[in-house]
Each structure stands twice: as structure tokens, then as C-alpha cells.
Design a protein around this motif. Structure first.
Motif, PDB file in Angstrom:
ATOM      1  N   ALA A   5       0.827  -1.204   0.000  1.00 37.01           N
ATOM      2  CA  ALA A   5       0.000   0.000   0.000  1.00 37.01           C
ATOM      3  C   ALA A   5       0.863   1.257   0.000  1.00 37.01           C
ATOM      4  O   ALA A   5       0.617   2.197  -0.751  1.00 37.01           O
ATOM      5  N   THR A   6       1.860   1.294   0.832  1.00 37.54           N
ATOM      6  CA  THR A   6       2.775   2.427   0.911  1.00 37.54           C
ATOM      7  C   THR A   6       3.987   2.017   1.730  1.00 37.54           C
ATOM      8  O   THR A   6       3.947   1.029   2.439  1.00 37.54           O
ATOM      9  N   SER A   7       5.033   2.761   1.594  1.00 31.84           N
ATOM     10  CA  SER A   7       6.254   2.472   2.342  1.00 31.84           C
ATOM     11  C   SER A   7       6.759   3.752   2.980  1.00 31.84           C
ATOM     12  O   SER A   7       6.568   4.839   2.427  1.00 31.84           O
ATOM     13  N   PRO A   8       7.418   3.651   4.106  1.00 36.26           N
ATOM     14  CA  PRO A   8       7.972   4.851   4.726  1.00 36.26           C
ATOM     15  C   PRO A   8       9.086   5.434   3.854  1.00 36.26           C
ATOM     16  O   PRO A   8       9.795   4.705   3.169  1.00 36.26           O
ATOM     17  N   MET A   9       9.185   6.763   3.867  1.00 38.05           N
ATOM     18  CA  MET A   9      10.233   7.429   3.098  1.00 38.05           C
ATOM     19  C   MET A   9      11.532   7.451   3.887  1.00 38.05           C
ATOM     20  O   MET A   9      11.521   7.564   5.118  1.00 38.05           O
ATOM     21  N   ALA A  10      12.624   7.389   3.165  1.00 41.41           N
ATOM     22  CA  ALA A  10      13.933   7.579   3.783  1.00 41.41           C
ATOM     23  C   ALA A  10      14.033   9.027   4.248  1.00 41.41           C
ATOM     24  O   ALA A  10      13.471   9.940   3.628  1.00 41.41           O
ATOM     25  N   GLU A  11      14.729   9.244   5.331  1.00 44.67           N
ATOM     26  CA  GLU A  11      14.864  10.595   5.894  1.00 44.67           C
ATOM     27  C   GLU A  11      15.417  11.586   4.858  1.00 44.67           C
ATOM     28  O   GLU A  11      14.974  12.729   4.784  1.00 44.67           O
ATOM     29  N   GLU A  12      16.364  11.151   4.028  1.00 48.90           N
ATOM     30  CA  GLU A  12      16.935  12.038   2.998  1.00 48.90           C
ATOM     31  C   GLU A  12      15.866  12.466   1.994  1.00 48.90           C
ATOM     32  O   GLU A  12      15.863  13.601   1.522  1.00 48.90           O
ATOM     33  N   VAL A  13      14.974  11.554   1.660  1.00 49.42           N
ATOM     34  CA  VAL A  13      13.890  11.869   0.719  1.00 49.42           C
ATOM     35  C   VAL A  13      12.946  12.883   1.345  1.00 49.42           C
ATOM     36  O   VAL A  13      12.522  13.841   0.686  1.00 49.42           O
ATOM     37  N   ILE A  14      12.614  12.707   2.603  1.00 49.74           N
ATOM     38  CA  ILE A  14      11.721  13.637   3.302  1.00 49.74           C
ATOM     39  C   ILE A  14      12.316  15.037   3.307  1.00 49.74           C
ATOM     40  O   ILE A  14      11.613  16.027   3.056  1.00 49.74           O
ATOM     41  N   GLU A  15      13.609  15.131   3.556  1.00 51.25           N
ATOM     42  CA  GLU A  15      14.266  16.443   3.592  1.00 51.25           C
ATOM     43  C   GLU A  15      14.208  17.142   2.241  1.00 51.25           C
ATOM     44  O   GLU A  15      13.858  18.316   2.153  1.00 51.25           O
ATOM     45  N   VAL A  16      14.538  16.423   1.171  1.00 50.03           N
ATOM     46  CA  VAL A  16      14.503  17.012  -0.173  1.00 50.03           C
ATOM     47  C   VAL A  16      13.072  17.348  -0.561  1.00 50.03           C
ATOM     48  O   VAL A  16      12.795  18.437  -1.084  1.00 50.03           O
ATOM     49  N   TYR A  17      12.162  16.432  -0.303  1.00 50.04           N
ATOM     50  CA  TYR A  17      10.742  16.625  -0.650  1.00 50.04           C
ATOM     51  C   TYR A  17      10.183  17.867   0.052  1.00 50.04           C
ATOM     52  O   TYR A  17       9.524  18.697  -0.576  1.00 50.04           O
ATOM     53  N   THR A  18      10.475  18.005   1.340  1.00 53.85           N
ATOM     54  CA  THR A  18       9.978  19.148   2.107  1.00 53.85           C
ATOM     55  C   THR A  18      10.532  20.452   1.550  1.00 53.85           C
ATOM     56  O   THR A  18       9.792  21.425   1.361  1.00 53.85           O
ATOM     57  N   ALA A  19      11.821  20.479   1.272  1.00 51.44           N
ATOM     58  CA  ALA A  19      12.431  21.694   0.721  1.00 51.44           C
ATOM     59  C   ALA A  19      11.817  22.044  -0.631  1.00 51.44           C
ATOM     60  O   ALA A  19      11.504  23.216  -0.900  1.00 51.44           O
ATOM     61  N   GLU A  20      11.616  21.053  -1.489  1.00 48.73           N
ATOM     62  CA  GLU A  20      11.033  21.300  -2.811  1.00 48.73           C
ATOM     63  C   GLU A  20       9.597  21.804  -2.702  1.00 48.73           C
ATOM     64  O   GLU A  20       9.192  22.712  -3.432  1.00 48.73           O
ATOM     65  N   MET A  21       8.814  21.216  -1.807  1.00 46.46           N
ATOM     66  CA  MET A  21       7.413  21.621  -1.670  1.00 46.46           C
ATOM     67  C   MET A  21       7.275  23.057  -1.164  1.00 46.46           C
ATOM     68  O   MET A  21       6.286  23.724  -1.438  1.00 46.46           O
ATOM     69  N   LYS A  22       8.268  23.549  -0.458  1.00 50.81           N
ATOM     70  CA  LYS A  22       8.249  24.944   0.004  1.00 50.81           C
ATOM     71  C   LYS A  22       8.521  25.909  -1.142  1.00 50.81           C
ATOM     72  O   LYS A  22       8.025  27.029  -1.149  1.00 50.81           O
ATOM     73  N   GLU A  23       9.299  25.464  -2.115  1.00 46.84           N
ATOM     74  CA  GLU A  23       9.715  26.332  -3.215  1.00 46.84           C
ATOM     75  C   GLU A  23       8.928  26.107  -4.507  1.00 46.84           C
ATOM     76  O   GLU A  23       8.707  27.042  -5.267  1.00 46.84           O
ATOM     77  N   VAL A  24       8.549  24.874  -4.773  1.00 47.80           N
ATOM     78  CA  VAL A  24       7.925  24.529  -6.052  1.00 47.80           C
ATOM     79  C   VAL A  24       6.557  23.927  -5.784  1.00 47.80           C
ATOM     80  O   VAL A  24       6.441  22.762  -5.440  1.00 47.80           O
ATOM     81  N   PHE A  25       5.524  24.737  -5.943  1.00 47.56           N
ATOM     82  CA  PHE A  25       4.187  24.276  -5.601  1.00 47.56           C
ATOM     83  C   PHE A  25       3.171  24.538  -6.705  1.00 47.56           C
ATOM     84  O   PHE A  25       1.995  24.295  -6.536  1.00 47.56           O
ATOM     85  N   GLY A  26       3.621  25.005  -7.831  1.00 43.29           N
ATOM     86  CA  GLY A  26       2.709  25.339  -8.924  1.00 43.29           C
ATOM     87  C   GLY A  26       2.183  24.118  -9.649  1.00 43.29           C
ATOM     88  O   GLY A  26       2.728  23.025  -9.562  1.00 43.29           O
TER      89      GLY A  26
END
Length: 81
Positions: free
Chosen positions: A10-31
Motif C-alpha cells: 500500500a505504501t512504504s515509509p520514506m527515507a529521511e533524505e527523501v523527506i528532507e529534499v521533498y519538504t524543501a522542494e514543496m516549500k519552493e515549487v508548488f505550482g
């Protein structure tokens, strides 16, 4: 007690490195990457860059990679085209 998660289909936990990059990207790129304004074009470039990296990593052509918003959309795409 240690938690054991067995529903990786169904889903898998994200690696901490992925969470960090994903969070940073979502703050900057949301269009909306389908929009033609600057914010949308910036998001589209990120999607296109991700498609290129993914294609190269598995030896595919970029046109063979379809990025969906989730499992249900991917299932419907596979079934209905």
C-alpha cells in the motif's frame, strides 16, 4: 514495543533524505505543472527533470515514463490507457 509494518504494497515509509529534499522542494515549487505561468513552468521543469533521471536510471526513454499523482490514477491509466 517495536512496530513492524507489513503493508508495503500500500505504501512504504520514506527515507529521511527523501523527506528532507521533498519538504524543501514543496516549500519552493508548488505550482501546477500544467499551468503556463512562471510558477507552473518551474514545477513542470522539476517534473520533466525527474522523468529524465528516472528514465536514465532504468534504461528507458523519457516518453516511456508516465508520472501520476498516486496509485489509483496509475491503476486506471494501466487499465484504461
Amino acid at each position: 514495543m517495536t512496530r513492524i509494518y507489513l503493508d508495503h504494497a500500500a505504501t512504504s515509509p520514506m527515507a529521511e533524505e527523501v523527506i528532507e529534499v521533498y519538504t524543501a522542494e514543496m516549500k519552493e515549487v508548488f505550482g501546477n505543472p500544467s499551468s503556463i505561468h512562471q510558477t507552473g513552468r518551474k514545477a513542470r521543469k522539476k517534473v520533466d527533470d525527474a522523468r529524465t533521471i528516472l528514465a536514465k536510471s532504468i534504461g528507458a526513454h523519457e516518453s516511456e515514463i508516465t508520472i501520476t499523482s498516486g496509485g489509483t490514477e496509475a491503476d486506471n491509466y494501466a487499465v484504461f490507457g
